[in-house]
Design a protein around this motif. Structure first.
Motif, PDB file in Angstrom:
ATOM      1  N   TRP A 181      47.974  15.139   3.960  1.00  0.00           N
ATOM      2  CA  TRP A 181      49.379  15.113   4.866  1.00  0.00           C
ATOM      3  C   TRP A 181      49.294  13.748   5.866  1.00  0.00           C
ATOM      4  O   TRP A 181      48.048  13.329   6.121  1.00  0.00           O
ATOM      5  N   ARG A 182      50.278  13.120   5.793  1.00  0.00           N
ATOM      6  CA  ARG A 182      50.398  11.832   6.751  1.00  0.00           C
ATOM      7  C   ARG A 182      51.547  12.226   7.692  1.00  0.00           C
ATOM      8  O   ARG A 182      52.504  12.453   7.192  1.00  0.00           O
ATOM      9  N   VAL A 183      51.182  11.720   8.614  1.00  0.00           N
ATOM     10  CA  VAL A 183      52.053  11.818  10.029  1.00  0.00           C
ATOM     11  C   VAL A 183      52.271  10.265  10.470  1.00  0.00           C
ATOM     12  O   VAL A 183      50.955   9.658  11.085  1.00  0.00           O
ATOM     13  N   ARG A 184      53.286   9.803  10.440  1.00  0.00           N
ATOM     14  CA  ARG A 184      53.544   8.410  10.885  1.00  0.00           C
ATOM     15  C   ARG A 184      54.249   8.522  12.034  1.00  0.00           C
ATOM     16  O   ARG A 184      55.386   8.873  12.256  1.00  0.00           O
ATOM     17  N   ASN A 185      53.831   7.705  12.911  1.00  0.00           N
ATOM     18  CA  ASN A 185      54.567   7.457  14.360  1.00  0.00           C
ATOM     19  C   ASN A 185      55.142   6.281  14.407  1.00  0.00           C
ATOM     20  O   ASN A 185      54.318   5.191  15.080  1.00  0.00           O
ATOM     21  N   ASN A 186      56.277   6.292  14.218  1.00  0.00           N
ATOM     22  CA  ASN A 186      57.108   4.898  14.333  1.00  0.00           C
ATOM     23  C   ASN A 186      58.030   4.682  15.568  1.00  0.00           C
ATOM     24  O   ASN A 186      59.147   5.555  15.265  1.00  0.00           O
ATOM     25  N   GLN A 187      57.744   4.126  16.457  1.00  0.00           N
ATOM     26  CA  GLN A 187      58.526   4.163  17.745  1.00  0.00           C
ATOM     27  C   GLN A 187      59.091   5.434  18.032  1.00  0.00           C
ATOM     28  O   GLN A 187      58.238   6.158  18.414  1.00  0.00           O
ATOM     29  N   ASN A 188      60.327   5.897  17.983  1.00  0.00           N
ATOM     30  CA  ASN A 188      60.813   7.135  18.143  1.00  0.00           C
ATOM     31  C   ASN A 188      61.014   8.011  17.294  1.00  0.00           C
ATOM     32  O   ASN A 188      61.591   9.090  17.404  1.00  0.00           O
TER      33      ASN A 188
ATOM     34  N   GLY B  70      40.909  -6.914   6.060  1.00  0.00           N
ATOM     35  CA  GLY B  70      40.127  -7.644   7.127  1.00  0.00           C
ATOM     36  C   GLY B  70      41.117  -7.630   8.235  1.00  0.00           C
ATOM     37  O   GLY B  70      40.415  -7.766   9.462  1.00  0.00           O
ATOM     38  N   GLU B  71      42.032  -7.333   8.446  1.00  0.00           N
ATOM     39  CA  GLU B  71      43.252  -7.421   9.434  1.00  0.00           C
ATOM     40  C   GLU B  71      43.492  -5.996   9.887  1.00  0.00           C
ATOM     41  O   GLU B  71      43.747  -5.196   8.956  1.00  0.00           O
ATOM     42  N   PHE B  72      43.505  -5.862  11.064  1.00  0.00           N
ATOM     43  CA  PHE B  72      43.741  -4.542  11.562  1.00  0.00           C
ATOM     44  C   PHE B  72      45.384  -4.187  11.147  1.00  0.00           C
ATOM     45  O   PHE B  72      46.323  -5.032  11.390  1.00  0.00           O
ATOM     46  N   SER B  73      45.319  -2.987  10.799  1.00  0.00           N
ATOM     47  CA  SER B  73      46.472  -2.120  10.401  1.00  0.00           C
ATOM     48  C   SER B  73      47.003  -1.327  11.489  1.00  0.00           C
ATOM     49  O   SER B  73      48.096  -1.115  11.805  1.00  0.00           O
ATOM     50  N   HIS B  74      46.178  -0.125  11.503  1.00  0.00           N
ATOM     51  CA  HIS B  74      46.552   1.005  12.282  1.00  0.00           C
ATOM     52  C   HIS B  74      45.155   1.625  12.789  1.00  0.00           C
ATOM     53  O   HIS B  74      44.181   1.510  12.339  1.00  0.00           O
ATOM     54  N   CYS B  75      45.514   2.591  13.751  1.00  0.00           N
ATOM     55  CA  CYS B  75      44.403   3.557  13.983  1.00  0.00           C
ATOM     56  C   CYS B  75      44.889   5.083  13.844  1.00  0.00           C
ATOM     57  O   CYS B  75      45.987   5.087  13.448  1.00  0.00           O
ATOM     58  N   GLY B  76      44.045   5.989  14.324  1.00  0.00           N
ATOM     59  CA  GLY B  76      44.758   7.377  13.858  1.00  0.00           C
ATOM     60  C   GLY B  76      43.500   8.343  14.209  1.00  0.00           C
ATOM     61  O   GLY B  76      42.509   8.196  14.381  1.00  0.00           O
ATOM     62  N   ILE B  77      43.953   9.689  13.520  1.00  0.00           N
ATOM     63  CA  ILE B  77      43.003  10.791  13.775  1.00  0.00           C
ATOM     64  C   ILE B  77      43.149  11.376  12.120  1.00  0.00           C
ATOM     65  O   ILE B  77      44.163  11.425  11.596  1.00  0.00           O
TER      66      ILE B  77
ATOM     67  N   ASP C 243      49.026   5.549  13.706  1.00  0.00           N
ATOM     68  CA  ASP C 243      49.260   5.062  15.015  1.00  0.00           C
ATOM     69  C   ASP C 243      49.200   3.436  15.121  1.00  0.00           C
ATOM     70  O   ASP C 243      48.001   2.867  14.743  1.00  0.00           O
ATOM     71  N   LYS C 244      50.311   2.816  15.773  1.00  0.00           N
ATOM     72  CA  LYS C 244      50.157   1.554  16.106  1.00  0.00           C
ATOM     73  C   LYS C 244      49.647   1.239  17.681  1.00  0.00           C
ATOM     74  O   LYS C 244      49.243   0.562  18.009  1.00  0.00           O
ATOM     75  N   LYS C 245      49.913   2.292  18.374  1.00  0.00           N
ATOM     76  CA  LYS C 245      49.669   2.342  19.688  1.00  0.00           C
ATOM     77  C   LYS C 245      48.528   3.502  20.088  1.00  0.00           C
ATOM     78  O   LYS C 245      48.580   4.282  19.372  1.00  0.00           O
ATOM     79  N   GLY C 246      47.679   3.261  21.077  1.00  0.00           N
ATOM     80  CA  GLY C 246      46.896   4.174  21.729  1.00  0.00           C
ATOM     81  C   GLY C 246      45.752   3.956  20.916  1.00  0.00           C
ATOM     82  O   GLY C 246      44.662   4.778  21.225  1.00  0.00           O
TER      83      GLY C 246
END
Length: 155
Positions: free
Chosen positions: A59-66, A116-123, A145-148
């Motif tokens: 399962w994937r949860v994407r947090n895109n802005q709002n 090699g380039e940062f894409s995102h973070c998450g849990i 997540d792109k933020k946090g």
């Protein structure tokens, strides 16, 4: 008095054995999760098949802005796309493991890099079940997540 001391020593030794056993189970679970990350990086279908239930869900949860979006796929579907030209590197930041008999959960904050380039973070949240072959991942859920990301590193 002798019997009480012997009884106390016996109780203490049983308790410390239990703690050692829990630590070895926790290590086995962390090893499986690390093998999952390794299989992604190396695009290794043989290793992936060894550590997951092929019909397990992702399962994937994407947090895109709002906007938040969800989707689900199966491990067997991911195995078909393991010939990517991109270099994928998922790095765990920490592990929190919960175990009850033959079921376990691993909560793993991560960072993800593509070529090699940062894409995102998450849990990542992995659900594992103990089988005759050892611990296997039956379900993986993760956020993108792109933020946090700095907060995740502090956890």
């Amino acid at each position: 008095m002798k019997h009480i001391i012997i009884l106390l020593l016996l109780i203490i030794s049983i308790n410390s054995y239990s703690q050692d056993s829990d630590k070895s189970v926790e290590k086995a679970i962390i090893d499986v999760v690390n093998q999952f990350f390794e299989s992604l990086e190396k695009q290794d279908t043989i290793l992936m098949k060894k550590i997951v239930f092929i019909d397990g869900q992702i399962w994937r949860v994407r947090n895109n802005q709002n906007k938040i979006s969800y989707d689900m796929r199966y491990f067997k579907d991911d195995l078909k796309s393991f010939n990517s030209k991109e270099t994928l590197l998922e790095t765990p930041l920490s592990f929190e493991i919960k175990i009850h008999n033959e079921i376990a959960m691993a909560w793993v904050p991560y960072e993800f890099r593509i070529n090699g380039e940062f894409s995102h973070c998450g849990i990542d949240v992995f659900t594992l079940i103990y089988t005759r072959e050892g611990w296997k991942i039956v379900n993986a859920s993760y956020t993108i997540d792109k933020k946090g990301c700095e907060e995740l590193k502090k956890q």
